[in-house]
Write an enzyme that holds these catalytic residues in place. Structure first.
Site, PDB file in Angstrom:
ATOM      1  N   ASP A  56       0.019  -7.659   1.780  1.00 13.87           N
ATOM      2  CA  ASP A  56       1.354  -7.620   2.348  1.00 13.87           C
ATOM      3  C   ASP A  56       1.424  -6.640   3.518  1.00 13.87           C
ATOM      4  O   ASP A  56       1.153  -5.443   3.355  1.00 13.87           O
ATOM      5  CB  ASP A  56       2.324  -7.197   1.247  1.00 13.87           C
ATOM      6  CG  ASP A  56       3.756  -7.270   1.720  1.00 13.87           C
ATOM      7  OD1 ASP A  56       4.134  -8.332   2.233  1.00 13.87           O
ATOM      8  OD2 ASP A  56       4.473  -6.273   1.603  1.00 13.87           O
ATOM      9  N   THR A 110       5.964 -10.188   7.322  1.00 12.84           N
ATOM     10  CA  THR A 110       5.805  -8.827   7.834  1.00 12.84           C
ATOM     11  C   THR A 110       4.526  -8.670   8.643  1.00 12.84           C
ATOM     12  O   THR A 110       4.490  -7.901   9.586  1.00 12.84           O
ATOM     13  CB  THR A 110       5.818  -7.796   6.702  1.00 12.84           C
ATOM     14  OG1 THR A 110       4.817  -8.145   5.759  1.00 12.84           O
ATOM     15  CG2 THR A 110       7.149  -7.767   6.007  1.00 12.84           C
ATOM     16  N   THR A 111       3.490  -9.415   8.282  1.00 15.56           N
ATOM     17  CA  THR A 111       2.256  -9.338   9.066  1.00 15.56           C
ATOM     18  C   THR A 111       2.469 -10.003  10.418  1.00 15.56           C
ATOM     19  O   THR A 111       2.116  -9.452  11.466  1.00 15.56           O
ATOM     20  CB  THR A 111       1.109 -10.044   8.316  1.00 15.56           C
ATOM     21  OG1 THR A 111       1.128  -9.619   6.965  1.00 15.56           O
ATOM     22  CG2 THR A 111      -0.221  -9.713   8.921  1.00 15.56           C
ATOM     23  N   ASP A 150       7.861 -11.720  -2.454  1.00 16.44           N
ATOM     24  CA  ASP A 150       7.874 -12.422  -1.165  1.00 16.44           C
ATOM     25  C   ASP A 150       8.312 -13.866  -1.346  1.00 16.44           C
ATOM     26  O   ASP A 150       9.164 -14.363  -0.614  1.00 16.44           O
ATOM     27  CB  ASP A 150       6.456 -12.431  -0.546  1.00 16.44           C
ATOM     28  CG  ASP A 150       6.176 -11.166   0.256  1.00 16.44           C
ATOM     29  OD1 ASP A 150       6.883 -10.174   0.023  1.00 16.44           O
ATOM     30  OD2 ASP A 150       5.258 -11.181   1.093  1.00 16.44           O
TER      31      ASP A 150
END
Ligand code: ATP
Ligand code: MG
Length: 542
Positions: free
Chosen positions: A56, A89-90, A394
């Site tokens: 994550d 988020t990446t 997620d």
């Protein structure tokens, strides 16, 4: 600099821009290899030796403890995306770093930062408009299949994504639907926080399950208590129900041996009074964060109530919220007597203890105030359990966003490629100097499909060329509109219709990625001066 006496360092102009951009790109490079279904994990060890294994983006960056002030912007960016969307988020960090890198090149080529800022803003706005009007497919009544697909896409890069993806994708959809609540404006809301995640080590991940209501990994304090009470009236206490010991340092002079017994009885009496007060208020489930004296258990057994000791404070607060109870930290009333008011009780339709595989689990079903459900995740070790719970979170967030916004886009680089082609054309139509910045923005978007391909050990250059050609055709020719959902098939190394293949993501997630990444890049590119005051060695002003 002349005229400015500084007890520190000053960097300005191109120097500071390059140093900021280099730091940000370095941070993005760390998370780059974890993007996509074939992305790898990172192992992070903190200063006390705690190990975290994760894929994550937000978690990786949070644990990195980045020191560079500009790179911190990226860490906050990931945290913001995590907060507002929960997934992506990446991607957001990679995109922001790419935008920055390209902006810096433009400044070097003597384009003024103001033009770049304006251009990036225009590109973002046009991109979001295109996303909303053309690329997002509204799903009026979301079929379950679309939700499961989106959850599976989110899980695909995670530890849960391989063999168990179906199980967990379905579980995420069920869990989110179980916490559905009517909101203020008549729309439903899906508070993901109401999904309680229990972690149990041992057994296989496939033995994870969804439990109705709020589940606690604790058992009744005594086996003589009932297994089930219904309807349940729940008291949440932060009060010690052990024998009330005198404080340290108090000395009592006893001259008569009988007095000793009396003093001991009095100690127990205080506990008894407390318990009786709670039971008299009608409670039949008593939860406390502290202990309960064995000698006091009989009061609960006599009235047929369930008592649980050592509930964590976090759990107690959540249960109080779900059942409408008030956590009571002290039971002394104004006159110094032990008392408990019935209005402090919470309600649930039923509270029961169930043996699930090897664990005894206490379940509070159909709580009064908010809907709640629990997920029992099983993993081989602690790291795996932690990562499973992050991945599950997620996926649950993705399902929530899908249900709230009701529109999907195709994943696997499809949206990014389509937007890139569109913005390329948009740039060419403009006569102003923002054109260059918009063209760079368009090119920067391709970093997502490129990274996906590289991580999957496929020929990125070849695939991106094909992808661009397909999206160009889709944009130009109305009869080929269907090609707009084409993205990468990372296992075969070719293109496919990702919408049909079930690789879908909520449109809202992509919109936020565009917005946040642009804003973060602009924050950094605007900086043209950095002044660092040296730390005061003497610890005060001289
Ligand atoms: N089966 C698949 N085929 C092709 N692309 C996929 C597939 N599954 C997911 N993707 C793509 O992978 C990307 C998501 O990767 P990943 O989940 O690692 O990162 P993220 O969502 O940006 O960040 P994080 O999940 O760490 O918050 C998306 O662009 C998505 O479209
Ligand atoms: Mg993801």
């Amino acid at each position: 600099m002349a005229g400015l006496a500084l007890h520190g360092q000053r960097q300005s102009g191109q120097d500071v821009r390059t140093s900021n951009v280099t730091a940000c790109v370095a941070v993005a490079n760390i998370v780059k290899s974890s993007l996509g279904p074939v992305g790898l994990d990172k192992m992070l060890v903190d200063e006390v030796g705690d190990v975290t294994v994760t894929n994550d983006g937000a978690t990786i960056l949070r644990l990195l403890e980045v020191e560079h002030p500009a790179a911190k912007v990226l860490t906050e960016l990931a945290a913001q995306q995590d907060e507002e969307v929960g997934d992506g988020t990446t991607s957001v960090v990679i995109l922001a770093a790419e935008l920055l890198r390209r902006a810096n090149e433009l400044v070097r080529a003597r384009i003024h930062p103001t033009s770049i800022i304006a251009g990036y803003r225009m590109a973002m706005r046009e991109g979001i408009k295109r996303l909303r009007d053309t690329l997002a497919t509204p799903v009026d009544k979301l079929g379950r299949e679309v939700l499961v697909n989106a959850a599976r896409t989110s899980l695909s890069s995670k530890i849960l994504g391989s063999a168990e993806a179906d199980l967990f994708a379905n579980m995420a959809v069920d869990a989110v639907q179980a916490v559905k609540m009517p909101g203020i404006s008549g729309k439903f809301t899906y508070p993901v926080d109401a999904i309680h995640i229990l972690k149990a080590q041992g057994k296989s991940a496939t033995e994870s399950e969804l439990l109705p209501g709020y589940a606690l990994n604790l058992t009744r304090a005594s086996k003589l208590m009932p297994h089930r009470v219904s309807p349940a009236r729940i008291a949440c206490l932060d009060v010690d129900l052990r024998r009330a010991k005198m404080k340290m340092g108090i000395s009592v002079l006893i001259e008569n041996p009988e007095e000793i017994n009396k003093a001991q009885e009095k100690e127990l009496d205080i506990t008894r009074d407390r318990i009786k007060a709670v039971l008299a208020a009608g409670a039949n489930v008593v939860l406390t964060t502290k202990g309960i004296d064995d000698a006091a258990l009989k009061y609960f057994v006599e009235t047929g109530a369930i008592a649980v000791r050592r509930v964590s404070e976090h759990d107690l607060n959540r249960i109080a919220k779900a059942t409408g109870a008030t956590v009571q930290a002290s039971m002394a009333d104004l006159s110094g007597e032990e008392s408990f008011d019935a209005s402090l009780l919470g309600y649930a339709e039923e509270v029961y203890e169930e043996r699930i595989r090897d664990d005894n689990i206490l379940i509070m079903k159909k709580c009064k105030s908010t809907a709640a459900c629990s997920v029992l995740l099983r993993g081989a070790n602690e790291y795996m359990c932690d990562e499973m719970s992050r991945s599950f979170h997620d996926a649950a967030c993705v399902v929530k966003r899908m249900l709230e916004s009701n529109s999907v886009v195709a994943g696997g680089g499809a949206v990014e490629a389509a937007l890139s082609i569109h913005l390329e054309h948009y740039a060419m139509m403009l006569e102003s100097r923002e054109q260059l910045a918009i063209a760079e923005f368009a090119e920067a978007l391709l970093v997502i499909p490129k990274t996906l391909a590289v991580n999957a050990a496929k020929d990125a250059t070849d695939l991106i060329a094909k992808l661009k050609a397909v999206h160009h055709a889709a944009r130009k020719d109305d009869t080929k509109k269907k090609l707009a959902t084409f993205g990468l098939d990372l296992s075969k190394g070719e293109l496919r219709d990702n919408m049909a293949a079930g690789v879908v993501e909520p449109a809202m997630s992509k919109k936020k990625i565009l917005q946040f990444a642009t804003e973060a890049a602009l924050t950094i590119i605007r900086i043209d001066d950095m002044i660092k005051i040296d730390p005061d060695e003497k610890g005060g002003h001289s």
